[in-house]
Motif scaffolding. Structure first.
Motif, PDB file in Angstrom:
ATOM      1  N   ARG A   6       0.837  -1.199   0.000  1.00 27.16           N
ATOM      2  CA  ARG A   6       0.000   0.000   0.000  1.00 27.16           C
ATOM      3  C   ARG A   6       0.870   1.247   0.000  1.00 27.16           C
ATOM      4  NH1 ARG A   6      -2.718  -3.454   3.568  1.00 27.16           N
ATOM      5  NH2 ARG A   6      -4.829  -3.998   2.844  1.00 27.16           N
ATOM      6  N   LYS A  66      -9.817   4.474   0.843  1.00 25.49           N
ATOM      7  CA  LYS A  66      -9.095   4.456  -0.429  1.00 25.49           C
ATOM      8  C   LYS A  66      -7.667   3.946  -0.224  1.00 25.49           C
ATOM      9  CE  LYS A  66      -7.848   7.448  -4.311  1.00 25.49           C
ATOM     10  NZ  LYS A  66      -7.885   8.831  -4.848  1.00 25.49           N
ATOM     11  N   ASN A  70      -6.526   0.554  -2.155  1.00 24.85           N
ATOM     12  CA  ASN A  70      -5.606   0.747  -3.274  1.00 24.85           C
ATOM     13  C   ASN A  70      -4.262   0.109  -2.971  1.00 24.85           C
ATOM     14  OD1 ASN A  70      -7.728   2.268  -4.173  1.00 24.85           O
ATOM     15  ND2 ASN A  70      -6.547   4.099  -4.614  1.00 24.85           N
ATOM     16  N   TYR A  72      -0.636  -2.116  -4.812  1.00 26.93           N
ATOM     17  CA  TYR A  72       0.162  -2.330  -6.013  1.00 26.93           C
ATOM     18  C   TYR A  72       1.120  -3.489  -5.792  1.00 26.93           C
ATOM     19  CZ  TYR A  72       3.903   0.107  -3.519  1.00 26.93           C
ATOM     20  OH  TYR A  72       4.848   0.469  -2.602  1.00 26.93           O
ATOM     21  N   GLU A  83      -7.187  -0.618  -7.590  1.00 25.97           N
ATOM     22  CA  GLU A  83      -7.642   0.634  -6.975  1.00 25.97           C
ATOM     23  C   GLU A  83      -9.149   0.770  -7.059  1.00 25.97           C
ATOM     24  OE1 GLU A  83      -5.581   3.593  -9.197  1.00 25.97           O
ATOM     25  OE2 GLU A  83      -6.450   3.008 -11.119  1.00 25.97           O
TER      26      GLU A  83
END
Length: 490
Positions: A6, A66, A70, A72, A83
């Motif tokens: 994150r 959020k 979200n 990656y 996301e």
């Protein structure tokens, strides 16, 4: 999910502060102004605080959610992004498609010791950096190195592979930095000076009620000062001096805003070449660091507005996919330079784009055509205004401006080919000299009308790939003898 990471949690604070500054502060100022004026339909202070408190709590909850949702992940071949708060979207970006990777820090992020790592594939349909990851400054640099190293195994030619090789060899050349004197020159000679005049007028209109509330007495003094001026009783010389003084005051403020904005934007600007890449750093409040692969640069633009043409000053820009496609961002290589330094910069930073051929100017017989095409509409407007209005003849000033524009465009129009480079110069008040690699030209075209055919001249256009769907560069009224050579480029 154990492989997903994150953003730094401090990014939540950055997002909340940004929302408050952009949305709540302007509304709060307006509401306070109405409250001071005792508007009858205005809410009580308690209700106002309750509404704002509820909204702020909702914003905090949203940005925390959020941050949590979200994530990656960097694999050997892809940058995977997941996301969304209410609707979750997942994207896989091939590392081989990445065009630029940059690290930026706005003033809030610098206080929080975080930075944004922005990855762009040059997708023109999106218009902004496709991925932005907010982490600690040191971690952002490590992530960039990680992405760059993983691309070494890519089968496609990619700039990040070149960057890794350059990092290993440490092949750095001359570093160019912008001095404070150059920043002042940039601000004074930029088009932002004229925007500053409009800005001064706009902020006075916006804050008129607030200023009259807190600075009522001072405002009245100023109004009395200007209100006491009786223009109809002045002599021509006095009236001229008064108007000149007012214009001078506005220009002084405008120059100040322009120079200040230039310092904030380009402070600490440096450009250096590391092997096959250009490394650019700049920014006072928001620091930016870009790595530009030479292989991705499609063209170089040397631009001069009217004032810089007279002063012999230039700004150098590049056309590179993924660089300069964010709001308020420019694909700048060097913000201001004279002729001698420009040659030195190009020689050391971008020798691949050094044009050593001869620019062939448009024929002298085309001067009249440039003037006529520039004057057609303004002269018609002048004729109509002169007939309909008593002082319509004053619009002759517009005609003279466009007459000068036509002469200047004639003077600036030229083109030439040398080795693998095409050089095109055009425009009047914003002279642009474009240097393009022939191999990167997507198409060429020529246009002529019946009058141009009689004069044996033609308009020449080339299209290249850009951050948008494509960019067309044009020079008008070239000699027909050049047509065969120019049209055979692709």
């Amino acid at each position: 999910m154990e492989n997903y990471r994150r953003n730094n949690f401090l990014s939540v604070i950055d997002s909340i502060l940004s929302s408050i500054i952009k949305v709540f502060v302007p509304w709060l100022i307006i509401i306070l102004g109405r409250y001071k004026n005792r508007e009858s339909d205005f809410l009580s202070p308690g209700a106002m605080l309750a509404i704002f408190g509820t909204i702020i709590v909702a914003v905090i909850i949203y940005f925390v959610a959020k941050w949590f949702k979200n994530v990656y992940f960097i694999s050997e071949r892809f940058l995977v992004i997941r996301e969304g708060v209410f609707v979750v979207k997942s994207r896989e970006i091939p590392l081989s498609k990445i065009q630029t990777i940059n690290i930026s820090q706005n003033i809030k992020q610098r206080v929080l010791h975080i930075a944004s790592l922005k990855v762009d594939t040059g997708n023109s349909s999106i218009g902004i950096s496709e991925v932005s990851i907010t982490v600690g400054k040191a971690e952002a640099e490590l992530l960039r190195e990680q992405i760059l190293r993983l691309t070494q195994n890519s089968t496609e030619a990619n700039f990040v592979t070149e960057y890794v090789a350059d990092s290993i060899t440490k092949e750095k050349q001359k570093i160019y930095t912008v001095s404070n004197i150059e920043l002042i020159k940039t601000g004074i000679t930029s088009n932002a000076v004229f925007a500053g005049i409009a800005f001064i007028g706009s902020i006075y209109t916006f804050f008129d009620d607030i200023l009259s509330t807190f600075l009522d007495e001072n405002i009245r003094k100023l109004e009395n000062l200007f209100g006491g001026i009786e223009f109809n009783t002045m002599s021509v010389s006095t009236l001229t001096l008064t108007i000149s003084a007012i214009i001078l005051i506005f220009l002084m403020f405008s120059f100040t805003f322009s120079v200040l904005g230039t310092f904030i934007k380009y402070y600490g600007f440096s450009a250096e070449r590391a092997g096959k890449n250009i490394i650019i750093n700049y920014g006072l409040l928001e620091k930016k660091n870009y790595i530009l692969p030479i292989s991705k640069i499609k063209a170089v633009y040397i631009k001069q507005n009217l004032l810089r043409q007279f002063c012999g000053l230039k700004a150098i820009y590049v056309e590179s996919i993924g660089y300069g496609n964010e709001k308020g961002e420019e694909a700048i290589l060097y913000p201001i330079t004279g002729q001698i330094k420009q040659i030195d910069i190009m020689k050391n930073l971008l020798p691949e784009f050094v044009f050593e051929g001869k620019l062939i100017k448009v024929p002298k017989r085309t001067l009249g055509r440039f003037i006529i095409s520039s004057l057609a509409v303004p002269f018609l407007l002048f004729a109509i205004l002169s007939i309909l209005f008593e002082y319509g003849y004053l619009s002759m000033i517009i005609v003279l401006v466009f007459l000068f524009r036509g002469i200047l465009e004639y003077k600036n129009s030229a083109a030439g080919i040398a080795m693998n480079l095409l050089c095109m110069s055009s425009k009047a008040f914003e002279k642009t000299t474009s240097i393009i690699k022939v191999r990167d030209i997507q198409s060429t075209s020529e246009r002529t009308n019946i009058f141009q055919r009689k004069r044996k001249i033609f308009n020449f256009e080339v299209s290249i790939q850009s951050n948008t769907f494509g960019k067309t560069i044009k020079v008008k009224n070239l000699d027909e003898a050049l047509k065969e050579e120019f049209m055979g480029l692709v």
